[in-house]
Design a protein around this motif. Structure first.
Motif, short mmCIF file in Angstrom:
data_model
loop_
_atom_site.label_atom_id
_atom_site.label_comp_id
_atom_site.label_asym_id
_atom_site.label_seq_id
_atom_site.Cartn_x
_atom_site.Cartn_y
_atom_site.Cartn_z
N PHE A 168 41.47 46.36 66.33
CA PHE A 168 42.30 45.21 65.98
C PHE A 168 43.22 45.53 64.80
CE2 PHE A 168 39.37 42.82 68.60
CZ PHE A 168 40.18 41.82 69.11
N PHE A 169 42.77 46.37 63.89
CA PHE A 169 43.63 46.76 62.77
C PHE A 169 44.84 47.57 63.25
CE2 PHE A 169 40.21 46.08 59.50
CZ PHE A 169 40.95 45.20 58.72
N ALA A 170 44.71 48.22 64.39
CA ALA A 170 45.81 49.04 64.91
C ALA A 170 46.89 48.22 65.59
CB ALA A 170 45.26 50.09 65.88
N ILE A 171 46.66 46.93 65.82
CA ILE A 171 47.64 46.08 66.50
C ILE A 171 48.59 45.49 65.48
CG2 ILE A 171 47.96 44.06 67.96
CD1 ILE A 171 45.16 44.48 69.04
N PRO A 172 49.90 45.76 65.57
CA PRO A 172 50.86 45.12 64.66
C PRO A 172 50.87 43.61 64.87
CG PRO A 172 51.84 47.01 65.78
CD PRO A 172 50.54 46.73 66.46
N VAL A 173 50.83 42.86 63.79
CA VAL A 173 50.67 41.41 63.91
C VAL A 173 51.88 40.78 64.60
CG1 VAL A 173 50.35 39.28 62.63
CG2 VAL A 173 49.16 41.35 61.90
N VAL A 174 53.08 41.10 64.12
CA VAL A 174 54.27 40.47 64.69
C VAL A 174 54.46 40.90 66.15
CG1 VAL A 174 56.77 40.24 64.48
CG2 VAL A 174 55.34 40.30 62.42
N LEU A 175 54.26 42.19 66.42
CA LEU A 175 54.40 42.66 67.80
C LEU A 175 53.35 42.02 68.70
CD1 LEU A 175 55.74 44.50 69.87
CD2 LEU A 175 54.19 46.34 69.13
N GLY A 176 52.13 41.89 68.20
CA GLY A 176 51.10 41.22 68.98
C GLY A 176 51.45 39.77 69.25
N GLY A 177 52.05 39.09 68.26
CA GLY A 177 52.48 37.72 68.48
C GLY A 177 53.58 37.61 69.52
N SER A 182 54.41 34.97 73.94
CA SER A 182 55.60 34.81 74.79
C SER A 182 55.27 34.16 76.13
CB SER A 182 56.25 36.18 75.02
OG SER A 182 55.34 37.06 75.66
N VAL A 183 54.02 34.20 76.54
CA VAL A 183 53.63 33.61 77.82
C VAL A 183 53.05 32.21 77.64
CG1 VAL A 183 53.18 35.87 78.84
CG2 VAL A 183 51.32 34.66 77.68
N VAL A 184 53.00 31.71 76.41
CA VAL A 184 52.44 30.39 76.14
C VAL A 184 53.57 29.36 76.18
CG1 VAL A 184 51.21 28.96 74.46
CG2 VAL A 184 50.57 31.36 74.77
N PRO A 191 47.81 27.33 70.04
CA PRO A 191 47.98 28.73 70.44
C PRO A 191 48.31 29.64 69.27
CG PRO A 191 49.08 27.28 71.99
CD PRO A 191 48.67 26.43 70.83
N VAL A 192 49.12 29.16 68.33
CA VAL A 192 49.46 29.97 67.15
C VAL A 192 48.22 30.18 66.29
CG1 VAL A 192 50.93 30.11 65.12
CG2 VAL A 192 51.82 29.12 67.23
N VAL A 193 47.43 29.12 66.09
CA VAL A 193 46.20 29.24 65.31
C VAL A 193 45.23 30.21 65.98
CG1 VAL A 193 44.17 27.98 64.50
CG2 VAL A 193 46.43 26.96 64.26
N GLY A 194 45.08 30.11 67.30
CA GLY A 194 44.18 31.01 68.01
C GLY A 194 44.62 32.46 67.89
N PHE A 195 45.93 32.71 67.95
CA PHE A 195 46.43 34.08 67.78
C PHE A 195 46.12 34.62 66.39
CE2 PHE A 195 50.01 36.37 65.85
CZ PHE A 195 49.87 37.59 66.49
N LEU A 268 61.28 33.69 65.49
CA LEU A 268 61.53 34.62 66.59
C LEU A 268 61.46 33.94 67.95
CD1 LEU A 268 59.47 37.69 65.31
CD2 LEU A 268 61.95 37.38 65.25
N GLY A 269 61.06 32.68 67.98
CA GLY A 269 61.07 31.92 69.23
C GLY A 269 59.79 31.98 70.04
N VAL A 270 58.71 32.56 69.48
CA VAL A 270 57.45 32.65 70.22
C VAL A 270 56.35 31.80 69.59
CG1 VAL A 270 57.95 34.94 71.12
CG2 VAL A 270 56.75 34.72 68.94
N GLY A 271 56.62 31.19 68.47
CA GLY A 271 55.64 30.33 67.82
C GLY A 271 55.76 28.92 68.33
N LEU A 272 55.95 27.99 67.41
CA LEU A 272 56.20 26.61 67.81
C LEU A 272 57.60 26.48 68.38
CD1 LEU A 272 54.60 24.75 64.77
CD2 LEU A 272 53.62 25.14 67.03
#
Length: 327
Positions: A168-177, A182-184, A191-195, A268-272
């Motif tokens: 999990f540390f290897a996953i970039p946070v912004v890229l993971g978001g 993007s599919v939510v 969904p943002v809190v869960g991420f 970036l358009g993928v959050g709220l």
């Protein structure tokens, strides 16, 4: 042998170790007769001081803590009751007033859609505080449980959790978001809190693991184990209260980070997404016409900066108060 005189001297006579005597003043004699651990020394009439009582005493004297706490209290109040300082509706817009400056009853002006910037800034605090608090609670709970169990039991459980944490540390946070959100299609904050909980628990887990490993080696834990205390009692009664301080410090500082992350993902358009009201959405919408209407960008950006700074300052103050090395 002469009888003792009825005259009582003002001083007291204390025997020395060499068979002689020395005069003591009345105050000094009273000091010697005072029971150790009395009211002045933390005896029966005074409560024993603990790490938490000392920390609270230091926090009350810290101006940084007081200032940040007042700002956070104000944000919480307007998040619960935004109508206390504004009577407008953040979704009521008038295109005829698009990009207009301040006007009577509208001190922050209007954005590109003719919405009142002041009202949207006030209502945006609710989203940011909700996301920050819920994400922090979820991360702290999940990370503390997993890290605490790994640090207490060790062995294969610890090895497996450590490898999962590294992944999990290897996953970039912004890229993971960008990938996961993007599919939510939901417009709620969950969904943002869960991420954030999904990618934020490894940090708390590693801190909780190290803190539990350090605490379980203390003498009082070994004594409780020798007396037959069960693993659950050892972990919950003896280890957890003495290992939770680093988790609280990191979680408090991370709360401001989660607020800024929500704004970044919304920008970036993928959050709220609209019609939700968020500082990140308003910043994203105001960026194209920053030259014509800079007020639409500056006010939500300033509110976001102040909020994040307040939580970071609060976390720094709590860290200083709970760190025994700084005493």
């Amino acid at each position: 042998m002469p009888e003792p005189s009825s005259y009582e001297p003002r001083g007291a006579i204390a025997g020395t170790g060499m068979g002689g005597a020395m005069d003591l003043a009345t105050g000094e004699a009273a000091t010697l007769e005072r029971v150790p651990g009395g009211p002045a020394g933390g005896g029966p009439d005074s409560k024993p001081r603990s790490l938490w009582s000392d920390a609270w005493r230091d926090l009350r004297r810290n101006p940084v803590f007081l200032l940040s706490a007042l700002v956070i209290l104000f944000l919480v109040v307007i998040s619960i009751w935004p109508s206390a300082i504004t009577s407008g509706n953040p979704l009521d817009c008038d295109l005829a007033k698009a990009q207009d400056g301040s006007a009577p009853g509208h001190p922050f002006g209007f954005d590109g859609q003719g919405c009142d910037v002041y009202t949207r800034t006030v209502y945006g605090a609710r989203t940011s505080v909700t996301v920050g608090v819920c994400a922090t609670l979820g991360v702290a709970l999940l990370g503390s449980v997993l890290g605490g169990l790994a640090g207490f039991f060790g062995g294969g459980w610890d090895a497996v959790l450590s490898r999962i944490t590294d992944v999990f540390f290897a996953i970039p946070v912004v890229l993971g978001g960008l990938v996961l959100l993007s599919v939510v299609t939901s417009n709620t904050v969950w969904p943002v809190v869960g991420f954030m909980v999904l990618l934020g628990w490894p940090q708390i887990s590693r801190i909780a693991r190290g803190s539990v490993i350090t605490a379980r080696q203390n003498d009082y834990v070994q004594a409780a184990r020798a007396l037959g205390a069960s693993p659950a009692r050892l972990l919950l009664r003896h280890i957890a209260p003495n290992a939770v301080a680093p988790v609280i410090v990191v979680a408090t500082i991370a709360l401001g980070t989660y607020i800024s992350l929500e704004a970044t993902l919304s920008y970036l358009g993928v959050g709220l997404k609209p019609p939700s009201v968020s500082w990140g959405i308003d910043i994203s919408a105001a960026s194209p016409y920053i030259r014509n209407a800079p007020h639409a960008l500056l006010w939500p950006s300033g509110a976001l900066a102040v909020t994040v700074l307040a939580f970071i300052m609060l976390g720094d103050a709590v860290r200083d108060a709970l760190d025994p090395k700084l005493r």
